[in-house]
Scaffold this motif. Structure first.
Motif, PDB file in Angstrom:
ATOM      1  N   GLU A  62     -28.492   1.598 -11.422  1.00  0.00           N
ATOM      2  CA  GLU A  62     -28.463   0.229 -10.897  1.00  0.00           C
ATOM      3  C   GLU A  62     -27.137   0.021 -10.165  1.00  0.00           C
ATOM      4  OE1 GLU A  62     -30.203  -2.995 -12.642  1.00  0.00           O
ATOM      5  OE2 GLU A  62     -31.458  -1.868 -14.037  1.00  0.00           O
ATOM      6  N   ARG A  63     -27.048   0.665  -9.013  1.00  0.00           N
ATOM      7  CA  ARG A  63     -25.808   0.696  -8.247  1.00  0.00           C
ATOM      8  C   ARG A  63     -25.343  -0.682  -7.805  1.00  0.00           C
ATOM      9  NH1 ARG A  63     -24.043   5.733  -8.832  1.00  0.00           N
ATOM     10  NH2 ARG A  63     -25.532   7.331  -8.315  1.00  0.00           N
ATOM     11  N   ALA A  64     -26.264  -1.544  -7.400  1.00  0.00           N
ATOM     12  CA  ALA A  64     -25.853  -2.887  -6.934  1.00  0.00           C
ATOM     13  C   ALA A  64     -25.179  -3.657  -8.056  1.00  0.00           C
ATOM     14  CB  ALA A  64     -27.062  -3.654  -6.406  1.00  0.00           C
ATOM     15  N   ARG A  65     -25.714  -3.554  -9.264  1.00  0.00           N
ATOM     16  CA  ARG A  65     -25.082  -4.252 -10.397  1.00  0.00           C
ATOM     17  C   ARG A  65     -23.739  -3.629 -10.750  1.00  0.00           C
ATOM     18  NH1 ARG A  65     -29.809  -6.054 -14.617  1.00  0.00           N
ATOM     19  NH2 ARG A  65     -30.604  -7.720 -13.304  1.00  0.00           N
ATOM     20  N   ASP A  67     -21.766  -2.058  -8.667  1.00  0.00           N
ATOM     21  CA  ASP A  67     -20.879  -2.482  -7.579  1.00  0.00           C
ATOM     22  C   ASP A  67     -20.369  -3.901  -7.820  1.00  0.00           C
ATOM     23  OD1 ASP A  67     -20.697  -3.990  -4.775  1.00  0.00           O
ATOM     24  OD2 ASP A  67     -20.268  -1.864  -4.414  1.00  0.00           O
ATOM     25  N   ASN A  68     -21.265  -4.799  -8.182  1.00  0.00           N
ATOM     26  CA  ASN A  68     -20.892  -6.195  -8.422  1.00  0.00           C
ATOM     27  C   ASN A  68     -19.833  -6.313  -9.522  1.00  0.00           C
ATOM     28  OD1 ASN A  68     -21.216  -9.140  -8.218  1.00  0.00           O
ATOM     29  ND2 ASN A  68     -22.168  -8.933 -10.231  1.00  0.00           N
ATOM     30  N   HIS A  69     -20.056  -5.649 -10.632  1.00  0.00           N
ATOM     31  CA  HIS A  69     -19.103  -5.753 -11.749  1.00  0.00           C
ATOM     32  C   HIS A  69     -17.771  -5.091 -11.407  1.00  0.00           C
ATOM     33  CE1 HIS A  69     -21.517  -7.832 -14.700  1.00  0.00           C
ATOM     34  NE2 HIS A  69     -22.543  -7.080 -14.347  1.00  0.00           N
ATOM     35  N   LEU A  70     -17.803  -3.971 -10.695  1.00  0.00           N
ATOM     36  CA  LEU A  70     -16.546  -3.328 -10.308  1.00  0.00           C
ATOM     37  C   LEU A  70     -15.766  -4.191  -9.319  1.00  0.00           C
ATOM     38  CD1 LEU A  70     -17.673   0.390 -10.060  1.00  0.00           C
ATOM     39  CD2 LEU A  70     -16.064  -0.594 -11.718  1.00  0.00           C
ATOM     40  N   ARG A  71     -16.455  -4.837  -8.399  1.00  0.00           N
ATOM     41  CA  ARG A  71     -15.765  -5.720  -7.439  1.00  0.00           C
ATOM     42  C   ARG A  71     -15.107  -6.912  -8.162  1.00  0.00           C
ATOM     43  NH1 ARG A  71     -16.538  -5.478  -1.898  1.00  0.00           N
ATOM     44  NH2 ARG A  71     -17.913  -3.813  -1.200  1.00  0.00           N
ATOM     45  N   VAL A  84     -10.023   1.085  -9.563  1.00  0.00           N
ATOM     46  CA  VAL A  84     -10.068   1.528  -8.167  1.00  0.00           C
ATOM     47  C   VAL A  84     -10.788   2.876  -8.084  1.00  0.00           C
ATOM     48  CG1 VAL A  84      -8.683   2.261  -6.173  1.00  0.00           C
ATOM     49  CG2 VAL A  84      -8.011   0.228  -7.493  1.00  0.00           C
ATOM     50  N   ALA A  85     -10.448   3.794  -8.970  1.00  0.00           N
ATOM     51  CA  ALA A  85     -11.079   5.120  -8.961  1.00  0.00           C
ATOM     52  C   ALA A  85     -12.571   5.031  -9.266  1.00  0.00           C
ATOM     53  CB  ALA A  85     -10.381   6.037  -9.968  1.00  0.00           C
ATOM     54  N   ALA A  86     -12.953   4.180 -10.190  1.00  0.00           N
ATOM     55  CA  ALA A  86     -14.374   4.032 -10.520  1.00  0.00           C
ATOM     56  C   ALA A  86     -15.151   3.510  -9.314  1.00  0.00           C
ATOM     57  CB  ALA A  86     -14.551   3.101 -11.714  1.00  0.00           C
ATOM     58  N   TYR A  87     -14.572   2.531  -8.617  1.00  0.00           N
ATOM     59  CA  TYR A  87     -15.246   1.988  -7.440  1.00  0.00           C
ATOM     60  C   TYR A  87     -15.298   3.043  -6.333  1.00  0.00           C
ATOM     61  CZ  TYR A  87     -16.722  -1.243  -3.855  1.00  0.00           C
ATOM     62  OH  TYR A  87     -17.430  -1.852  -2.859  1.00  0.00           O
ATOM     63  N   LEU A  88     -14.236   3.778  -6.179  1.00  0.00           N
ATOM     64  CA  LEU A  88     -14.185   4.839  -5.183  1.00  0.00           C
ATOM     65  C   LEU A  88     -15.248   5.900  -5.470  1.00  0.00           C
ATOM     66  CD1 LEU A  88     -12.813   5.995  -2.708  1.00  0.00           C
ATOM     67  CD2 LEU A  88     -10.983   6.839  -4.189  1.00  0.00           C
ATOM     68  N   ARG A  89     -15.419   6.269  -6.729  1.00  0.00           N
ATOM     69  CA  ARG A  89     -16.467   7.240  -7.094  1.00  0.00           C
ATOM     70  C   ARG A  89     -17.856   6.722  -6.717  1.00  0.00           C
ATOM     71  NH1 ARG A  89     -13.279   7.698 -11.746  1.00  0.00           N
ATOM     72  NH2 ARG A  89     -12.116   9.646 -11.750  1.00  0.00           N
ATOM     73  N   LEU A  90     -18.073   5.440  -6.952  1.00  0.00           N
ATOM     74  CA  LEU A  90     -19.352   4.834  -6.594  1.00  0.00           C
ATOM     75  C   LEU A  90     -19.579   4.937  -5.077  1.00  0.00           C
ATOM     76  CD1 LEU A  90     -21.771   3.188  -7.831  1.00  0.00           C
ATOM     77  CD2 LEU A  90     -20.520   1.158  -7.136  1.00  0.00           C
TER      78      LEU A  90
END
Length: 127
Positions: A62-65, A67-71, A84-90
């Motif tokens: 569930e990439r959109a979810r 992404d939302n939580h990481l943002r 930052v690294a987790a979002y970058l991996r995504l």
């Protein structure tokens, strides 16, 4: 957790942690995630809870979810290299190379000599 529950001292955080663990089990996932989302009415997630939830959403696709939580985490914790690294991996997994580059720069600024930043840079260069 069991002691807190037994002594009627269970907290919202205890409940959420239990649901996060249950959500890692395929047979429990749907119910546990629904129940976890319901707990948001009782108060906002801690950063740790939000990060674990984002990772769980990423793992189950569930990439959109995720992404939302990481943002959300990055808005409130812009200097946290882990987030930052987790979002970058995504972004790398989604092959969003142009969007990944400024996040790589940010990570390299936060962690100039880290192995994590070097590894992610190599993944972007290979992409």
């Amino acid at each position: 957790l069991k002691a807190n529950h037994r002594d009627n001292q269970s907290t919202l955080s205890d409940r959420r942690f239990t649901l996060l663990v249950q959500a890692t089990l395929p047979a429990e996932r749907s119910r546990a995630l629904g129940d976890l989302e319901d707990t948001l009415k009782s108060g906002k997630l801690s950063d740790e809870e939000r990060f674990l939830l984002a990772r769980l959403y990423k793992v189950i696709g569930e990439r959109a979810r995720a992404d939302n939580h990481l943002r959300i985490l990055l808005r409130t914790n812009p200097r946290n290299g882990l987030y930052v690294a987790a979002y970058l991996r995504l972004l790398i997994e989604e092959k969003s190379w142009d969007e990944a580059k400024p996040w790589l720069f940010k990570l390299q600024t936060l962690e100039p000599k880290s192995k994590r930043a070097r590894d992610l840079e190599m993944q972007i260069k290979k992409g």
